[in-house]
Design a protein around this motif. Structure first.
Motif, PDB file in Angstrom:
ATOM      1  N   VAL A 193       7.198   0.070  11.072  1.00 44.12           N
ATOM      2  CA  VAL A 193       5.900   0.006  11.737  1.00 44.12           C
ATOM      3  C   VAL A 193       5.269  -1.344  11.412  1.00 44.12           C
ATOM      4  O   VAL A 193       4.997  -1.657  10.246  1.00 44.12           O
ATOM      5  N   ALA A 203       2.175  -2.297   8.897  1.00 47.40           N
ATOM      6  CA  ALA A 203       1.781  -1.086   8.179  1.00 47.40           C
ATOM      7  C   ALA A 203       2.125  -1.213   6.706  1.00 47.40           C
ATOM      8  O   ALA A 203       3.124  -1.828   6.337  1.00 47.40           O
ATOM      9  N   GLU A 228       1.437   3.934   4.667  1.00 46.87           N
ATOM     10  CA  GLU A 228       1.274   4.273   6.082  1.00 46.87           C
ATOM     11  C   GLU A 228       2.623   4.597   6.722  1.00 46.87           C
ATOM     12  O   GLU A 228       2.739   5.527   7.525  1.00 46.87           O
ATOM     13  N   ARG A 229       3.646   3.845   6.352  1.00 44.95           N
ATOM     14  CA  ARG A 229       4.986   4.120   6.875  1.00 44.95           C
ATOM     15  C   ARG A 229       5.502   5.461   6.341  1.00 44.95           C
ATOM     16  O   ARG A 229       6.197   6.196   7.037  1.00 44.95           O
ATOM     17  N   GLN A 241       3.865   8.166   8.333  1.00 41.26           N
ATOM     18  CA  GLN A 241       4.449   8.192   9.676  1.00 41.26           C
ATOM     19  C   GLN A 241       5.840   8.824   9.665  1.00 41.26           C
ATOM     20  O   GLN A 241       6.224   9.522  10.598  1.00 41.26           O
ATOM     21  N   SER A 242       6.598   8.591   8.582  1.00 44.66           N
ATOM     22  CA  SER A 242       7.928   9.203   8.494  1.00 44.66           C
ATOM     23  C   SER A 242       7.831  10.725   8.478  1.00 44.66           C
ATOM     24  O   SER A 242       8.677  11.422   9.063  1.00 44.66           O
ATOM     25  N   LYS A 243       6.811  11.250   7.812  1.00 50.43           N
ATOM     26  CA  LYS A 243       6.627  12.701   7.769  1.00 50.43           C
ATOM     27  C   LYS A 243       6.202  13.240   9.137  1.00 50.43           C
ATOM     28  O   LYS A 243       6.599  14.344   9.529  1.00 50.43           O
ATOM     29  N   VAL A 244       5.388  12.459   9.845  1.00 48.28           N
ATOM     30  CA  VAL A 244       4.987  12.866  11.191  1.00 48.28           C
ATOM     31  C   VAL A 244       6.217  12.989  12.082  1.00 48.28           C
ATOM     32  O   VAL A 244       6.413  13.994  12.786  1.00 48.28           O
ATOM     33  N   GLU A 245       7.066  11.973  12.059  1.00 50.97           N
ATOM     34  CA  GLU A 245       8.253  11.978  12.914  1.00 50.97           C
ATOM     35  C   GLU A 245       9.249  13.050  12.475  1.00 50.97           C
ATOM     36  O   GLU A 245       9.875  13.716  13.307  1.00 50.97           O
ATOM     37  N   ALA A 271       1.793  16.388   7.037  1.00 47.93           N
ATOM     38  CA  ALA A 271       1.997  16.301   8.479  1.00 47.93           C
ATOM     39  C   ALA A 271       2.428  17.680   8.974  1.00 47.93           C
ATOM     40  O   ALA A 271       3.287  18.321   8.367  1.00 47.93           O
ATOM     41  N   GLN A 308       0.255  18.561  16.861  1.00 44.27           N
ATOM     42  CA  GLN A 308       0.614  17.674  15.750  1.00 44.27           C
ATOM     43  C   GLN A 308      -0.663  17.243  15.056  1.00 44.27           C
ATOM     44  O   GLN A 308      -1.668  16.944  15.709  1.00 44.27           O
ATOM     45  N   VAL A 320      -2.204  15.432  11.052  1.00 43.85           N
ATOM     46  CA  VAL A 320      -2.036  15.032   9.657  1.00 43.85           C
ATOM     47  C   VAL A 320      -3.285  15.479   8.910  1.00 43.85           C
ATOM     48  O   VAL A 320      -4.396  15.064   9.234  1.00 43.85           O
TER      49      VAL A 320
END
Length: 529
Positions: free
Chosen positions: A78, A81, A85-86, A89-93, A133, A151, A153
């Motif tokens: 990202v 980031a 933050e990355r 985002q990894s947990k979101v994906e 997430a 979705q 967080v």
């Protein structure tokens, strides 16, 4: 086994919509699954799941799928980031991918996926607060295609693992419930068909979950007698009896909406008259009326109809059900108390879908009103203590924030300062009053306007004994312990049971779903552990 009201509503919604779910979780450590399993009858809607806790060794738990495992172990690229933050985002994906995969493999209607970090230590080490997430996948009934429908967080302001696990688990339940509501419109039909409920966080009307429904009060339709007459036959009814509402069951987690024929059956059985009041249209499709049962056998009951006190039951409802029953109750209270014109004393008649009164003598019109009341969380300047009071009408040990009516010609800020001083002898700090939120409270006709303020806690308390039994400053840890108690603590039986379970409690606080609790939780959420 621990659970919460959020899971009570989730399982009830799944059962009533005849949907199923599976769960794959991480930092909640199985709490999502155990909270579902603690609900009676959950085996019919919950197929089981797993806990993927050790990141490096989780592949067998992720369907032994290398690509799924890779979404858990590798950080996305990202631009600009930070590492944290990355990581988020990894947990979101990851939750997006794993929710869809589990929904497919388990053959369920929904799949709930959670992944994050609850504390007290974190990797990356620069993180200091927990997060989770959450993703909810859904299988399309017609095509069988699976997609992510929700979705989020969820972030906390601390690193307390136990508290974070509960916060994140409840957040997952609420997000899943929101998905079910939007899909099935649960609660629009009767007990024997699908229902439409809408859930929220403890934040009530300001929370993001309220976007799941839109209740249009359709004021322009109120004067259309022909349209209203037709809609009465097609509507769902919020049924009231004195100060009670008709709930689905003893859990008080949902209302029991009746159709026209079911309502007529109650009227015939009780000999009551039903004042039918137009409430509005849900999601541009489903019509709602209130039916206030007056006269006849008002003590009528059977196993299909569970009436319970609206004042103590409404806080346990989802935002949609809460709005509908409080709207209905406000109108019913007003109708019962205004049979005569305040101008000339003539008899009044209900018009405009029973939302307006017209005098039969002078023709004067009148509408329901709300009386503004202040309710305020007064905290110490250090932020470690909060001033809570016990009223004679409350159960043993229940303490809450201070409240009172705003007088004519008085600002809200002045009203807060006056009420706090009158009830406890405490002078709040000038200019410290901040608005937090509001809540209708038709008991009999108030709207609670919520604030927070600060004061010097060394001031001597001077309790108004006509209003309060006692008041004192409570430390944050005492209040935090009380905040873990679930259920309708405003009911004496619930309060007594809670104290019996945990005698170490020094107080109880109002349940989630009322503005008083929101004020207390807002204060707790700003405090470090």
């Amino acid at each position: 086994m621990t659970t919460s009201a959020a899971f009570c509503r989730l399982v009830a919604a799944l059962k009533r919509s005849q949907k199923t779910t599976t769960v794959i979780e991480s930092c909640c450590g199985g709490l999502i699954q155990s909270s579902i399993m603690a609900q009676p009858g959950s085996s019919s809607v919950f197929y089981g799941g797993t806990v993927s806790y050790n990141t490096q060794r989780a592949r067998p738990l992720l369907l032994n799928d290398a690509k799924l495992h890779e979404t858990l172990t590798k950080l996305p690229s990202v631009k600009h980031a930070t590492f944290s933050e990355r990581y988020v985002q990894s947990k979101v994906e990851h939750t997006q991918h794993v929710a869809k995969a589990y929904c497919e493999k388990m053959g369920t209607d929904y799949a709930i996926a959670e992944s994050g970090a609850s504390g007290p230590t974190f990797r990356p080490s620069e993180m200091t607060q927990g997060f989770a997430a959450i993703a909810v996948a859904k299988r399309d009934e017609e095509s069988g295609a699976i997609s992510i429908v929700k979705q989020d967080v969820i972030r906390s302001n601390h690193n307390n693992r136990v508290l974070n696990m509960r916060i994140f688990a409840d957040g997952a339940a609420k997000l899943a419930l929101e998905a079910i509501e939007e899909d099935a419109v649960i609660g629009v039909s009767s007990r024997n068909s699908s229902r439409n409920t809408s859930e929220t966080t403890s934040s009530q009307s300001s929370s993001p979950q309220d976007d799941a429904y839109h209740l249009d009060r359709a004021t322009k339709l109120r004067t259309n007698v022909e349209a209203l007459s037709k809609m009465e036959k097609e509507a769902k009814y919020v049924v009231l009896r004195r100060g009670q509402s008709l709930f689905a069951d003893e859990s008080l987690s949902e209302l029991n909406f009746l159709d026209y024929n079911e309502l007529q059956s109650i009227i015939n059985a009780t000999g009551a008259k039903a004042n039918k009041t137009f409430l509005g249209i849900l999601n541009e499709e489903h019509v709602f009326f209130a039916a206030d049962l007056c006269g006849g056998n008002e003590d009528f009951s059977n196993e299909d109809y569970h009436f319970s006190d609206t004042r103590t039951g409404a806080p346990l409802l989802s935002p949609l059900h809460n709005e509908l029953t409080l709207h209905a109750m406000a109108l019913a209270q007003w109708q019962r108390k205004n049979n005569y014109c305040t101008v000339c004393g003539g008899k009044t008649n209900l018009i405009h879908g029973n939302t307006c009164l017209k005098c039969s003598s002078c023709g004067a019109l009148s509408w329901p009103r709300q009386d503004p009341s202040m309710i305020c969380a007064v905290t110490s300047r250090s932020g470690d203590h909060i001033l809570l009071a016990h009223s004679p009408r409350h159960p043993l040990m229940l303490h809450t924030v201070l409240a009172g009516f705003i007088e004519a010609g008085e600002s809200f800020e002045k009203g807060v300062a006056r009420e706090v001083y009158e009830e406890c002898g405490i002078r709040i700090d000038p200019d410290s009053v901040e608005y937090i939120g509001s809540q209708p409270w038709p008991f009999p006709q108030s709207c609670m306007i919520g604030f927070r303020a600060t004061a010097d806690e060394t001031q001597a308390l001077n309790i108004d004994e006509d209003e309060l039994v006692m008041a004192r400053w409570f430390h944050k840890e005492e209040v935090r312990a009380a905040s873990l108690v679930e259920g309708a603590t405003m009911r004496r039986d619930v309060a007594q049971a809670a104290v019996a379970v945990d005698p170490s409690l020094s107080l109880l606080i109002p349940p989630k779903g009322v503005i008083a609790r929101r004020l207390i939780d807002t204060w707790l959420d700003t405090l470090p552990l």
